[in-house]
Design a protein around this motif. Structure first.
Motif, PDB file in Angstrom:
ATOM      1  N   SER A  73       0.827  -1.216   0.000  1.00 20.45           N
ATOM      2  CA  SER A  73       0.000   0.000   0.000  1.00 20.45           C
ATOM      3  C   SER A  73       0.860   1.264   0.000  1.00 20.45           C
ATOM      4  CB  SER A  73      -0.965  -0.008   1.191  1.00 20.45           C
ATOM      5  OG  SER A  73      -0.243  -0.109   2.407  1.00 20.45           O
ATOM      6  N   ASP A  74       2.016   1.236   0.672  1.00 17.52           N
ATOM      7  CA  ASP A  74       2.934   2.381   0.643  1.00 17.52           C
ATOM      8  C   ASP A  74       3.493   2.574  -0.764  1.00 17.52           C
ATOM      9  OD1 ASP A  74       2.816   2.932   3.489  1.00 17.52           O
ATOM     10  OD2 ASP A  74       4.062   1.140   3.763  1.00 17.52           O
ATOM     11  N   CYS A  75       3.797   1.476  -1.424  1.00 15.77           N
ATOM     12  CA  CYS A  75       4.305   1.549  -2.797  1.00 15.77           C
ATOM     13  C   CYS A  75       3.244   2.127  -3.728  1.00 15.77           C
ATOM     14  CB  CYS A  75       4.723   0.165  -3.285  1.00 15.77           C
ATOM     15  SG  CYS A  75       6.050  -0.586  -2.333  1.00 15.77           S
ATOM     16  N   LEU A  76       2.001   1.659  -3.585  1.00 15.93           N
ATOM     17  CA  LEU A  76       0.912   2.162  -4.427  1.00 15.93           C
ATOM     18  C   LEU A  76       0.692   3.654  -4.198  1.00 15.93           C
ATOM     19  CD1 LEU A  76      -1.605  -0.809  -4.098  1.00 15.93           C
ATOM     20  CD2 LEU A  76      -0.172  -0.233  -6.080  1.00 15.93           C
ATOM     21  N   ARG A  77       0.745   4.088  -2.950  1.00 16.00           N
ATOM     22  CA  ARG A  77       0.595   5.507  -2.630  1.00 16.00           C
ATOM     23  C   ARG A  77       1.722   6.315  -3.265  1.00 16.00           C
ATOM     24  NH1 ARG A  77       3.168   6.509   0.694  1.00 16.00           N
ATOM     25  NH2 ARG A  77       3.264   6.068   2.678  1.00 16.00           N
ATOM     26  N   PHE A  78       2.958   5.850  -3.130  1.00 15.19           N
ATOM     27  CA  PHE A  78       4.112   6.526  -3.705  1.00 15.19           C
ATOM     28  C   PHE A  78       3.967   6.655  -5.225  1.00 15.19           C
ATOM     29  CE2 PHE A  78       8.290   6.465  -5.700  1.00 15.19           C
ATOM     30  CZ  PHE A  78       8.939   7.500  -5.040  1.00 15.19           C
ATOM     31  N   LEU A  79       3.590   5.555  -5.879  1.00 18.71           N
ATOM     32  CA  LEU A  79       3.412   5.582  -7.328  1.00 18.71           C
ATOM     33  C   LEU A  79       2.322   6.579  -7.728  1.00 18.71           C
ATOM     34  CD1 LEU A  79       3.691   1.769  -8.107  1.00 18.71           C
ATOM     35  CD2 LEU A  79       5.344   3.548  -8.719  1.00 18.71           C
ATOM     36  N   ALA A  80       1.210   6.592  -7.005  1.00 14.13           N
ATOM     37  CA  ALA A  80       0.116   7.533  -7.300  1.00 14.13           C
ATOM     38  C   ALA A  80       0.590   8.976  -7.132  1.00 14.13           C
ATOM     39  CB  ALA A  80      -1.080   7.248  -6.405  1.00 14.13           C
ATOM     40  N   GLU A  81       1.340   9.242  -6.071  1.00 14.03           N
ATOM     41  CA  GLU A  81       1.845  10.595  -5.830  1.00 14.03           C
ATOM     42  C   GLU A  81       2.789  11.071  -6.927  1.00 14.03           C
ATOM     43  OE1 GLU A  81       3.641  10.268  -1.980  1.00 14.03           O
ATOM     44  OE2 GLU A  81       1.707  10.259  -0.935  1.00 14.03           O
ATOM     45  N   HIS A  82       3.386  10.135  -7.656  1.00 13.42           N
ATOM     46  CA  HIS A  82       4.330  10.484  -8.714  1.00 13.42           C
ATOM     47  C   HIS A  82       3.768  10.214 -10.116  1.00 13.42           C
ATOM     48  CE1 HIS A  82       6.915  10.447  -5.171  1.00 13.42           C
ATOM     49  NE2 HIS A  82       7.655  11.295  -5.864  1.00 13.42           N
ATOM     50  N   GLY A  83       2.436  10.141 -10.215  1.00  7.49           N
ATOM     51  CA  GLY A  83       1.781   9.998 -11.511  1.00  7.49           C
ATOM     52  C   GLY A  83       1.924   8.629 -12.148  1.00  7.49           C
ATOM     53  N   LEU A  84       2.204   7.608 -11.359  1.00  4.03           N
ATOM     54  CA  LEU A  84       2.407   6.261 -11.896  1.00  4.03           C
ATOM     55  C   LEU A  84       1.408   5.269 -11.309  1.00  4.03           C
ATOM     56  CD1 LEU A  84       6.291   6.320 -11.580  1.00  4.03           C
ATOM     57  CD2 LEU A  84       4.958   6.610 -13.686  1.00  4.03           C
ATOM     58  N   ALA A  85       0.200   5.740 -11.033  1.00  2.34           N
ATOM     59  CA  ALA A  85      -0.794   4.899 -10.355  1.00  2.34           C
ATOM     60  C   ALA A  85      -1.238   3.702 -11.183  1.00  2.34           C
ATOM     61  CB  ALA A  85      -2.008   5.739  -9.964  1.00  2.34           C
ATOM     62  N   ASP A  86      -1.018   3.737 -12.485  1.00  2.92           N
ATOM     63  CA  ASP A  86      -1.478   2.633 -13.331  1.00  2.92           C
ATOM     64  C   ASP A  86      -0.400   1.572 -13.554  1.00  2.92           C
ATOM     65  OD1 ASP A  86       0.165   4.224 -14.866  1.00  2.92           O
ATOM     66  OD2 ASP A  86      -1.115   4.170 -16.653  1.00  2.92           O
ATOM     67  N   THR A  87       0.636   1.549 -12.718  1.00  3.69           N
ATOM     68  CA  THR A  87       1.706   0.566 -12.857  1.00  3.69           C
ATOM     69  C   THR A  87       1.171  -0.817 -12.477  1.00  3.69           C
ATOM     70  OG1 THR A  87       3.338   2.240 -12.284  1.00  3.69           O
ATOM     71  CG2 THR A  87       4.034  -0.053 -12.130  1.00  3.69           C
ATOM     72  N   PRO A  88       1.163  -1.767 -13.418  1.00  2.00           N
ATOM     73  CA  PRO A  88       0.615  -3.097 -13.102  1.00  2.00           C
ATOM     74  C   PRO A  88       1.616  -3.954 -12.350  1.00  2.00           C
ATOM     75  CG  PRO A  88       1.362  -3.041 -15.370  1.00  2.00           C
ATOM     76  CD  PRO A  88       1.564  -1.647 -14.809  1.00  2.00           C
ATOM     77  N   LYS A  89       1.099  -4.982 -11.695  1.00  2.00           N
ATOM     78  CA  LYS A  89       1.950  -5.990 -11.073  1.00  2.00           C
ATOM     79  C   LYS A  89       2.595  -6.800 -12.193  1.00  2.00           C
ATOM     80  CE  LYS A  89      -1.171  -6.570  -7.175  1.00  2.00           C
ATOM     81  NZ  LYS A  89      -2.030  -7.501  -6.464  1.00  2.00           N
TER      82      LYS A  89
END
Length: 189
Positions: A73-89
């Protein structure tokens, strides 16, 4: 459950080959003692059991997410904050551990990958040609889907799932639980 070599063959082996190439010692050249590369592996604290040391002397694994104490969840939050929220597993298209939600999304949004998965499912039905030629034929049939029917015939019924469920990483696959044979037309690959 058949032998699974995807992590070793398609992740670890190519990574090791590339590390050796970058170090200047491609196989079969011996890597001298004291020459090594540091590998940052993205395993979070919710999958800490997957963290391992390297099995070769020329690579040293570090786990920065563990050092930070980060969960997925911390990784997902970080990615969203940096415009990368759609990064798939990450995962292999032909992984037998995909759920119906994955297969449905693949079929609807990635038609070429769906076609590849269906072709792979069909290709594994009777095992490997090399194993069959060597006198080690399959007992039964292999299928990617748990329903043990061809992938393009499966009735997909996606269920909600946790967003922070672990995905496959460069060193391990979190899907260690065996799939047992039950009702159906064969065995799960």
């Amino acid at each position: 459950m058949a032998r699974r070599q995807c992590t070793g063959e398609y992740k670890i082996k190519p990574i090791k080959a590339e590390v050796r190439r970058r170090l200047g010692y491609p196989h079969p050249t011996r890597v001298p003692a004291g020459v090594w590369a540091q590998m940052a592996i993205g395993i979070s604290v919710d999958e800490i059991g997957r963290a391992r040391d390297s099995d070769v002397g020329y690579m040293r694994n570090v786990h920065p997410l563990l050092d930070l104490g980060w969960r997925r969840s911390d990784c997902l939050r970080f990615l969203a904050e940096h415009g990368l929220a759609d990064t798939p597993k990450s995962s292999c298209v032909g992984c037998p551990f995909h759920d119906d939600g994955f297969w449905l999304a693949l079929r609807e949004h990635s038609p070429q990958e769906w076609t590849d998965a269906v072709a792979f499912d069909r290709a594994i039905r009777h095992g490997s040609a090399r194993a069959n030629a060597d006198g080690h034929p399959l007992r039964g049939q292999f299928f990617l889907h748990r329903q043990r029917v061809p992938l393009d015939e499966v009735v997909l019924r996606p269920r909600p799932r946790a967003q922070d469920a672990p995905g496959c990483g460069p060193w391990t696959c979190p899907h260690d639980e065996p799939v047992t044979a039950g009702a159906g037309r064969g065995e799960v690959a």
